[in-house]
Write a protein that holds these residues in place. Structure first.
Motif, PDB file in Angstrom:
ATOM      1  N   ALA A 104     -13.014  -6.832   0.114  1.00  0.00           N
ATOM      2  CA  ALA A 104     -11.753  -7.006   0.470  1.00  0.00           C
ATOM      3  C   ALA A 104     -11.017  -5.609  -0.429  1.00  0.00           C
ATOM      4  O   ALA A 104     -11.614  -5.040  -1.346  1.00  0.00           O
ATOM      5  N   PHE A 105     -10.019  -5.653   0.013  1.00  0.00           N
ATOM      6  CA  PHE A 105      -9.101  -4.214  -0.376  1.00  0.00           C
ATOM      7  C   PHE A 105      -7.622  -4.667  -0.935  1.00  0.00           C
ATOM      8  O   PHE A 105      -6.915  -5.558  -0.220  1.00  0.00           O
ATOM      9  N   ALA A 106      -7.120  -4.241  -1.954  1.00  0.00           N
ATOM     10  CA  ALA A 106      -5.598  -4.414  -2.123  1.00  0.00           C
ATOM     11  C   ALA A 106      -5.182  -3.157  -2.813  1.00  0.00           C
ATOM     12  O   ALA A 106      -5.774  -2.304  -3.273  1.00  0.00           O
ATOM     13  N   ALA A 107      -3.940  -2.940  -2.169  1.00  0.00           N
ATOM     14  CA  ALA A 107      -3.197  -1.839  -2.543  1.00  0.00           C
ATOM     15  C   ALA A 107      -1.613  -2.287  -3.133  1.00  0.00           C
ATOM     16  O   ALA A 107      -1.021  -3.101  -2.618  1.00  0.00           O
ATOM     17  N   VAL A 108      -1.460  -1.828  -4.388  1.00  0.00           N
ATOM     18  CA  VAL A 108      -0.194  -2.042  -5.244  1.00  0.00           C
ATOM     19  C   VAL A 108       0.427  -0.811  -5.488  1.00  0.00           C
ATOM     20  O   VAL A 108      -0.189   0.306  -6.046  1.00  0.00           O
ATOM     21  N   PRO A 109       1.650  -0.695  -5.136  1.00  0.00           N
ATOM     22  CA  PRO A 109       2.572   0.466  -5.273  1.00  0.00           C
ATOM     23  C   PRO A 109       2.878   0.540  -6.659  1.00  0.00           C
ATOM     24  O   PRO A 109       3.323  -0.196  -7.530  1.00  0.00           O
TER      25      PRO A 109
END
Length: 427
Positions: free
Chosen positions: A158-163
């Motif tokens: 899984a992948f998560a991107a947080v600005p």
């Protein structure tokens, strides 16, 4: 302290000591305990990251620490922290990835091939993005071919991107690559957002420091321009007028007394000598000749004598020979001494200053130690303004060589301490 209670399975009675026999409830208790431990790890990671952001001298080192803290606190295989500057993204912090030095170039090639960059969407929308089974999709997509080797190395799914957001505007993004079987929970995402906030703070601090440096350079240029105008330009203008007067005295057909010609010539000579002295003083500010002629220790002693003579301060100097250091490092240390003494004269109300310049530490890790201490009133605020131009310049000169600068009060007054690795500035 919170306590968890677990109901016994149906048909099970209490033991003689009052304990409940272990059954399905123990699994829940273990899960609660593990979640509590994970929460503690998250809090500790946030605290360590905050400390790193506060103390950092290098943005890339700071964000490597933040990325490592995320990896250690969560079931995460790798983390990237990217920054956007001038419309381009570059990796400025990472953990868990290997061989990713050319990641930005490969990523740009993927973009040109039409790859969908989820973290770019997180950056542009200002909202976090979570994608399940992202690795399989990336490795199966030919547009991601330039990054297949790098992205396929760590075990993730899984992948998560947080600005990274500063004052309402995104400045980058934190990418987290979760281990197989792990899916980011609500609390995990809150943790990522907290760490992204730390990274954003580090980026913002680096920007403010760079701006302060530029402001300091502009202020120094403005000061030199004022000195040129107020001193040398005015004197040269007067010399021009005196030269015209002298020429008029010797025009054909004009009778002038030798005394009159001599007076004009003497005034012209005085102006020239004064302008030359001012020019030498400005050249000294730009590059002290004493460093070349006498070395750092001698230059510091000369400057200390000059300050003592003009201010009435008693300035004691204990300095070792530093001829083995590069001229550039010697000049930075000399400038720090100059600024520190200037601050003492201007602000401290001191009667005595001591300067220590020496090398310390084991042979394989020698450090150049510079201390400037006074017996004045000390700092009114134990934490001086970080944007003060003089302090910014001093700290920047130390950090340029991988060193550090500290300033604070001691039992006698205020003390500036600079410690720089000697190996970084050897000739």
């Amino acid at each position: 302290m919170e306590h968890a209670t677990v109901d016994a399975p149906a048909g099970a009675g209490p033991l003689s000591d009052g304990r409940v026999p272990c059954g399905a409830g123990c699994g829940s208790l273990l899960e609660l305990t593990e979640e509590a431990r994970r929460g503690q790890r998250r809090l500790a990671a946030i605290a360590r990251a905050a400390s790193s952001v506060a103390d950092a001298a290098s943005l890339s080192i700071t964000l490597d620490v933040v990325a490592s803290e995320v990896v250690q606190a969560e079931h995460i295989a790798a983390v990237q922290i990217l920054r956007v500057e001038g419309g381009t993204m570059r990796v400025i912090g990472k953990a868990g990835f290997t061989g990713a030095d050319d990641f930005a170039d490969r990523l740009d090639e993927c973009r040109r091939r039409g790859a969908r960059l989820m973290f770019v969407e997180a950056y542009t929308t200002g909202r976090r993005i979570i994608v399940e089974h992202r690795k399989a999709a990336v490795l199966a997509d030919p547009t991601w071919a330039p990054l297949h080797e790098i992205m396929g190395a760590p075990g993730w799914d899984a992948f998560a991107a947080v600005p990274l957001v500063v004052r309402g505007r995104p400045v980058g993004v934190l990418n987290a690559f979760y281990e197989p079987g792990e899916s980011p929970s609500t609390t995990a995402l809150e943790f990522l957002e907290a760490m992204a906030d730390q990274a954003a703070t580090a980026v913002d601090s680096a920007d403010l420091l760079a701006r302060s440096r530029r402001d300091a350079q502009l202020a120094e240029r403005a000061r030199l321009a004022r000195e040129l105008h107020d001193s040398i330009v005015q004197q040269v203008f007067s010399m021009r007028m005196q030269a015209k007067a002298l020429r008029a005295q010797v025009e054909p057909g004009r009778t002038s007394s030798p005394d009159r010609i001599r007076a004009v010539a003497d005034e012209l000579l005085d102006l020239a000598q004064s302008a030359l002295a001012d020019l030498r003083g400005m050249v000294m500010q730009l590059h002290p000749v004493e460093l070349v002629e006498r070395g750092l220790a001698g230059a510091v002693r000369d400057h200390a004598e000059s300050v003592q003579g003009t201010s009435g301060l008693r300035v004691d100097v204990e300095a070792q020979d530093m001829s083995g250091l590069s001229t550039e490092l010697q000049e930075d240390l000399y400038r720090i001494v100059q600024e520190a003494l200037h601050n003492v004269v201007k602000h401290a109300g001191a009667s005595r200053v001591s300067i220590l310049l020496c090398e310390d530490g084991p042979p394989d890790d020698r450090q150049v130690l510079l201390q400037v201490g006074d017996d004045g009133s000390g700092l009114s605020d134990p934490r001086p303004r970080p944007d003060a131009l003089g302090l910014v310049s001093m700290r920047e000169r130390a950090q340029r060589w991988g060193g550090r600068m500290e300033i604070g009060n001691d039992e006698s007054g205020c003390r500036v301490t600079v410690c720089v690795p000697a190996r970084g500035g050897l000739r």
